[in-house]
Design a protein around this motif. Structure first.
Motif, PDB file in Angstrom:
ATOM      1  N   ASN A   1       0.809  -1.220   0.000  1.00 61.68           N
ATOM      2  CA  ASN A   1       0.000   0.000   0.000  1.00 61.68           C
ATOM      3  C   ASN A   1       0.843   1.271   0.000  1.00 61.68           C
ATOM      4  O   ASN A   1       0.309   2.356   0.112  1.00 61.68           O
ATOM      5  N   GLY A   2       2.146   1.150  -0.106  1.00 60.04           N
ATOM      6  CA  GLY A   2       3.010   2.318  -0.174  1.00 60.04           C
ATOM      7  C   GLY A   2       3.209   3.038   1.149  1.00 60.04           C
ATOM      8  O   GLY A   2       3.751   4.121   1.189  1.00 60.04           O
ATOM      9  N   VAL A   3       2.786   2.429   2.252  1.00 61.12           N
ATOM     10  CA  VAL A   3       2.922   3.031   3.576  1.00 61.12           C
ATOM     11  C   VAL A   3       4.019   2.292   4.319  1.00 61.12           C
ATOM     12  O   VAL A   3       4.164   1.085   4.190  1.00 61.12           O
ATOM     13  N   ASN A   4       4.776   3.024   5.117  1.00 61.91           N
ATOM     14  CA  ASN A   4       5.851   2.435   5.901  1.00 61.91           C
ATOM     15  C   ASN A   4       5.251   1.467   6.913  1.00 61.91           C
ATOM     16  O   ASN A   4       4.544   1.864   7.820  1.00 61.91           O
ATOM     17  N   ASN A   5       5.546   0.187   6.761  1.00 61.76           N
ATOM     18  CA  ASN A   5       5.021  -0.824   7.675  1.00 61.76           C
ATOM     19  C   ASN A   5       5.723  -0.821   9.023  1.00 61.76           C
ATOM     20  O   ASN A   5       5.323  -1.543   9.918  1.00 61.76           O
ATOM     21  N   ASN A   6       6.776  -0.041   9.173  1.00 64.37           N
ATOM     22  CA  ASN A   6       7.500  -0.003  10.432  1.00 64.37           C
ATOM     23  C   ASN A   6       7.120   1.189  11.292  1.00 64.37           C
ATOM     24  O   ASN A   6       7.803   1.498  12.244  1.00 64.37           O
ATOM     25  N   SER A   7       6.014   1.867  10.949  1.00 69.06           N
ATOM     26  CA  SER A   7       5.592   2.995  11.771  1.00 69.06           C
ATOM     27  C   SER A   7       5.166   2.480  13.135  1.00 69.06           C
ATOM     28  O   SER A   7       4.830   1.320  13.312  1.00 69.06           O
ATOM     29  N   ASP A   8       5.165   3.354  14.138  1.00 69.55           N
ATOM     30  CA  ASP A   8       4.811   2.963  15.500  1.00 69.55           C
ATOM     31  C   ASP A   8       3.425   2.345  15.559  1.00 69.55           C
ATOM     32  O   ASP A   8       3.206   1.350  16.235  1.00 69.55           O
ATOM     33  N   GLU A   9       2.464   2.925  14.837  1.00 68.80           N
ATOM     34  CA  GLU A   9       1.099   2.417  14.871  1.00 68.80           C
ATOM     35  C   GLU A   9       1.025   1.008  14.282  1.00 68.80           C
ATOM     36  O   GLU A   9       0.411   0.117  14.853  1.00 68.80           O
TER      37      GLU A   9
END
Length: 123
Positions: free
Chosen positions: A76-84
């Motif tokens: 999905n083009g989103v950083n999967n390592n974000s805190d959330e």
């Protein structure tokens, strides 16, 4: 295994420091469970993280005839390592491990606290 984890942390710390990520390296050092131990060691002269990746790349190419995949594009083009995301993954994995520990009965037994373990049977 713990020695390998120790070596990996030393490789990462050295890589971060040599590329100017001093605050990140300091944070990693502080968050490590073995701060005193890690602070006592330096990386050997004949190795660094880039060399480890290069040698693994060469080994993989020789063995399988293609380069290894170290990274992949997110769906999905989103950083999967974000805190959330990490928090959601941690919660999901924690639920999975609790369900498998409880024999997947936690949803059926209407328990309000999933951290309470069932009594041991005396069979």
């Amino acid at each position: 295994n713990s020695e390998r984890q120790h070596d990996i942390l030393i490789l990462i710390l050295s890589h971060l420091q040599s590329h100017g990520y001093i605050e990140t390296a300091t944070t990693l050092l502080n968050e490590s469970r073995s701060v005193e131990t890690l602070a006592k060691y330096d990386l050997a002269d004949n190795i660094d993280l880039m060399q480890v990746l290069k040698e693994y790349d060469e080994y993989y190419k020789m063995k399988f005839g293609r380069r290894p995949v170290f990274c992949r594009r997110n769906q999905n083009g989103v950083n999967n390592n974000s805190d959330e995301t990490v928090s959601r993954k941690h919660t999901r994995n924690k639920r999975r491990s609790m369900n498998s520990y409880h024999g997947r009965q936690s949803a059926r037994d209407n328990s309000t606290d999933p951290t309470v373990l069932p009594p041991l049977s005396t069979n």
